[in-house]
Motif scaffolding. Structure first.
Motif, PDB file in Angstrom:
ATOM      1  N   GLN A 140     -16.090  -9.535  -4.247  1.00 29.36           N
ATOM      2  CA  GLN A 140     -14.947  -9.586  -5.485  1.00 29.36           C
ATOM      3  C   GLN A 140     -13.875 -10.167  -5.094  1.00 29.36           C
ATOM      4  N   LEU A 141     -13.245  -9.591  -3.857  1.00 26.17           N
ATOM      5  CA  LEU A 141     -11.423 -10.306  -3.570  1.00 26.17           C
ATOM      6  C   LEU A 141     -11.747 -11.727  -3.051  1.00 26.17           C
ATOM      7  N   ARG A 142     -13.057 -12.762  -2.788  1.00 29.34           N
ATOM      8  CA  ARG A 142     -13.470 -13.472  -2.321  1.00 29.34           C
ATOM      9  C   ARG A 142     -13.288 -14.566  -3.581  1.00 29.34           C
ATOM     10  N   ALA A 143     -13.628 -14.488  -4.428  1.00 32.56           N
ATOM     11  CA  ALA A 143     -13.970 -15.060  -5.756  1.00 32.56           C
ATOM     12  C   ALA A 143     -12.646 -14.823  -6.587  1.00 32.56           C
ATOM     13  N   LEU A 144     -11.516 -14.163  -6.483  1.00 29.91           N
ATOM     14  CA  LEU A 144     -10.719 -14.539  -7.051  1.00 29.91           C
ATOM     15  C   LEU A 144      -9.832 -15.545  -6.263  1.00 29.91           C
ATOM     16  N   PRO A 145      -8.303 -16.048  -7.723  1.00 26.07           N
ATOM     17  CA  PRO A 145      -7.950 -17.422  -6.697  1.00 26.07           C
ATOM     18  C   PRO A 145      -6.544 -16.819  -5.798  1.00 26.07           C
ATOM     19  N   PRO A 146      -6.150 -18.143  -5.556  1.00 21.94           N
ATOM     20  CA  PRO A 146      -5.451 -17.805  -4.369  1.00 21.94           C
ATOM     21  C   PRO A 146      -4.006 -17.026  -4.679  1.00 21.94           C
ATOM     22  N   ALA A 147      -3.731 -17.113  -5.802  1.00 25.71           N
ATOM     23  CA  ALA A 147      -2.110 -16.471  -6.531  1.00 25.71           C
ATOM     24  C   ALA A 147      -2.708 -14.965  -6.686  1.00 25.71           C
ATOM     25  N   ALA A 148      -4.030 -14.272  -6.266  1.00 27.51           N
ATOM     26  CA  ALA A 148      -4.465 -12.611  -7.681  1.00 27.51           C
ATOM     27  C   ALA A 148      -3.280 -11.761  -6.326  1.00 27.51           C
ATOM     28  N   VAL A 149      -3.160 -10.424  -6.737  1.00 28.80           N
ATOM     29  CA  VAL A 149      -2.477  -9.811  -6.591  1.00 28.80           C
ATOM     30  C   VAL A 149      -3.647  -8.385  -6.042  1.00 28.80           C
ATOM     31  N   LEU A 150      -3.887  -7.847  -5.285  1.00 30.05           N
ATOM     32  CA  LEU A 150      -4.615  -6.618  -5.046  1.00 30.05           C
ATOM     33  C   LEU A 150      -3.399  -5.726  -4.839  1.00 30.05           C
ATOM     34  N   HIS A 151      -3.740  -4.731  -6.152  1.00 25.97           N
ATOM     35  CA  HIS A 151      -2.541  -3.676  -5.998  1.00 25.97           C
ATOM     36  C   HIS A 151      -3.444  -2.628  -6.334  1.00 25.97           C
ATOM     37  N   CYS A 152      -3.850  -1.581  -5.241  1.00 18.75           N
ATOM     38  CA  CYS A 152      -4.208   0.308  -4.863  1.00 18.75           C
ATOM     39  C   CYS A 152      -2.903   0.656  -5.066  1.00 18.75           C
ATOM     40  N   HIS A 153      -3.848   2.373  -5.377  1.00 19.72           N
ATOM     41  CA  HIS A 153      -2.809   3.504  -5.544  1.00 19.72           C
ATOM     42  C   HIS A 153      -2.997   4.594  -5.255  1.00 19.72           C
ATOM     43  N   ASP A 154      -3.765   5.343  -3.838  1.00 17.04           N
ATOM     44  CA  ASP A 154      -3.919   6.132  -3.172  1.00 17.04           C
ATOM     45  C   ASP A 154      -4.312   5.755  -1.938  1.00 17.04           C
ATOM     46  N   TYR A 155      -4.444   7.041  -0.993  1.00 19.47           N
ATOM     47  CA  TYR A 155      -4.822   5.984   0.006  1.00 19.47           C
ATOM     48  C   TYR A 155      -5.864   5.813   0.565  1.00 19.47           C
ATOM     49  N   LYS A 156      -7.207   6.017  -0.774  1.00 17.77           N
ATOM     50  CA  LYS A 156      -8.432   5.322   0.144  1.00 17.77           C
ATOM     51  C   LYS A 156      -8.377   4.114  -0.720  1.00 17.77           C
ATOM     52  N   SER A 157      -7.657   3.678  -1.604  1.00 19.32           N
ATOM     53  CA  SER A 157      -7.888   1.949  -2.192  1.00 19.32           C
ATOM     54  C   SER A 157      -6.740   1.739  -0.902  1.00 19.32           C
ATOM     55  N   VAL A 158      -5.595   1.902  -0.583  1.00 18.32           N
ATOM     56  CA  VAL A 158      -5.210   1.363   0.579  1.00 18.32           C
ATOM     57  C   VAL A 158      -6.154   0.937   1.467  1.00 18.32           C
ATOM     58  N   SER A 159      -6.741   2.059   1.996  1.00 21.42           N
ATOM     59  CA  SER A 159      -7.631   1.735   3.114  1.00 21.42           C
ATOM     60  C   SER A 159      -8.567   0.963   2.966  1.00 21.42           C
ATOM     61  N   TYR A 160      -9.263   0.752   1.637  1.00 21.55           N
ATOM     62  CA  TYR A 160     -10.427  -0.213   1.029  1.00 21.55           C
ATOM     63  C   TYR A 160     -10.084  -1.216   1.143  1.00 21.55           C
ATOM     64  N   GLY A 161      -9.183  -0.887   0.734  1.00 20.03           N
ATOM     65  CA  GLY A 161      -8.007  -2.417   0.040  1.00 20.03           C
ATOM     66  C   GLY A 161      -7.593  -3.324   0.743  1.00 20.03           C
ATOM     67  N   TYR A 162      -7.359  -2.578   1.930  1.00 21.97           N
ATOM     68  CA  TYR A 162      -6.607  -3.220   3.325  1.00 21.97           C
ATOM     69  C   TYR A 162      -7.531  -4.404   4.612  1.00 21.97           C
ATOM     70  N   LEU A 163      -8.895  -3.001   4.407  1.00 24.24           N
ATOM     71  CA  LEU A 163     -10.040  -3.690   5.065  1.00 24.24           C
ATOM     72  C   LEU A 163     -10.898  -4.891   4.583  1.00 24.24           C
ATOM     73  N   ALA A 164     -11.184  -4.487   3.137  1.00 28.73           N
ATOM     74  CA  ALA A 164     -11.667  -5.652   2.358  1.00 28.73           C
ATOM     75  C   ALA A 164     -10.845  -6.841   2.313  1.00 28.73           C
ATOM     76  N   SER A 165      -9.354  -6.909   1.929  1.00 26.85           N
ATOM     77  CA  SER A 165      -8.948  -8.276   1.945  1.00 26.85           C
ATOM     78  C   SER A 165      -8.088  -8.612   3.463  1.00 26.85           C
ATOM     79  N   ILE A 166      -8.721  -8.166   4.546  1.00 27.72           N
ATOM     80  CA  ILE A 166      -8.199  -9.304   5.694  1.00 27.72           C
ATOM     81  C   ILE A 166      -8.981 -10.413   5.755  1.00 27.72           C
ATOM     82  N   GLY A 167      -7.316 -11.147   5.982  1.00 28.65           N
ATOM     83  CA  GLY A 167      -8.322 -13.168   6.315  1.00 28.65           C
ATOM     84  C   GLY A 167      -8.050 -13.622   4.567  1.00 28.65           C
ATOM     85  N   LEU A 168      -7.761 -12.918   3.524  1.00 27.09           N
ATOM     86  CA  LEU A 168      -8.083 -13.629   2.525  1.00 27.09           C
ATOM     87  C   LEU A 168      -7.378 -14.313   1.889  1.00 27.09           C
ATOM     88  N   GLY A 169      -5.675 -13.946   2.219  1.00 31.14           N
ATOM     89  CA  GLY A 169      -4.245 -14.870   2.297  1.00 31.14           C
ATOM     90  C   GLY A 169      -3.951 -14.070   0.435  1.00 31.14           C
TER      91      GLY A 169
END
Length: 252
Positions: free
Chosen positions: A27-56
């Motif tokens: 899903q993150l790959r389908a977002l435009p380059p200016a998109a922002v990933l916003h996380c709110h707790d340890y699980k979303s931080v963990s998953y969001g960090y791993l899922a967004s590696i290398g996507l800019g």
């Protein structure tokens, strides 16, 4: 969804679900380059960090505080703080959380304090003021150690012993439900302390109280306190987190 925004839930099975991380990355790959990933707790931080590696994508997190349920919770906190070093911005809702982020080594130019806010249009102070003999107090909190609810229940028992007509309602769920219910039963407070679980439409509940009581050992900036105040409900709270600032700055 109520504001016309697209929302989608991601099923997460177990403590770590690699399939969920992969789905989030698609899903993150389908977002435009200016998109922002916003996380709110340890699980979303963990998953969001791993899922967004290398996507800019820009990574942003808001830290509301941490629970202390033992060794596992402390390990999750350490993991979250380590991963937050890889975020572009990290927002804290209190000075104590901001200090914890600094102590964990996050760069000063990447952290900031942003207070919680609420939609005041949801709340109405007109219904407050009861004039009844039975004093109604309540709290809305996770049933976990840092909320210090056992002391609140003990205080109700002492008030009843002194002849005060007092009833406490505790809204929420958590790992201490069984322990707290056992305490209530042992003290004979089944009619004086109610635990109905998680409830919706708290804006209708706050005006029924004579006071919201939050005896927490640690806090960020709890939404329950902001909502109670917006409802005209008096608040009794511990001197922790941002609570002294919130209550001290009240007019009058």
């Amino acid at each position: 969804a109520l504001r016309g925004l697209h929302t989608q839930s991601l099923p997460c099975r177990g403590a770590f679900d690699l399939a969920c991380v992969r789905q989030l990355r698609r899903q993150l790959r389908a977002l435009p380059p200016a998109a922002v990933l916003h996380c709110h707790d340890y699980k979303s931080v963990s998953y969001g960090y791993l899922a967004s590696i290398g996507l800019g994508l820009k990574r942003v997190a808001t830290v509301h505080g941490w629970v202390d349920d033992g060794a596992r919770a402390r390990a999750y906190r350490r993991l979250e703080l380590n991963l937050l070093r890889g975020f572009d911005r990290v927002c804290a809702v209190s000075e104590s959380i901001l200090g914890a982020l600094r102590a964990a080594g996050l760069r000063e130019d990447r952290i900031a304090r942003i207070d919680n806010g609420i939609d005041l249009s949801r709340f109405d102070v007109a219904g407050n003021g009861h004039g009844r003999d039975l004093v109604q107090i309540g709290t809305a909190a996770r049933l976990s150690p840092e909320k210090n609810l056992a002391q609140l229940i003990a205080a109700v028992a002492e008030c009843r012993r002194r002849g005060m007509s007092l009833q406490l309602t505790i809204l929420g769920e958590g790992p201490l439900r069984g322990e707290l219910q056992s305490q209530i039963d042992a003290l004979g407070l089944q009619q004086s302390v109610l635990m109905p679980g998680v409830q919706a439409a708290l804006e209708e509940w706050y005006p029924t109280l004579d006071a919201l009581v939050l005896p927490s050992l640690s806090e960020g900036m709890p939404m329950a306190v902001l909502e109670a105040l917006a409802s005209g409900c008096p608040v009794i709270a511990s001197d922790v987190g941002a609570l002294p600032e919130v209550l001290r700055d009240l007019p009058g």
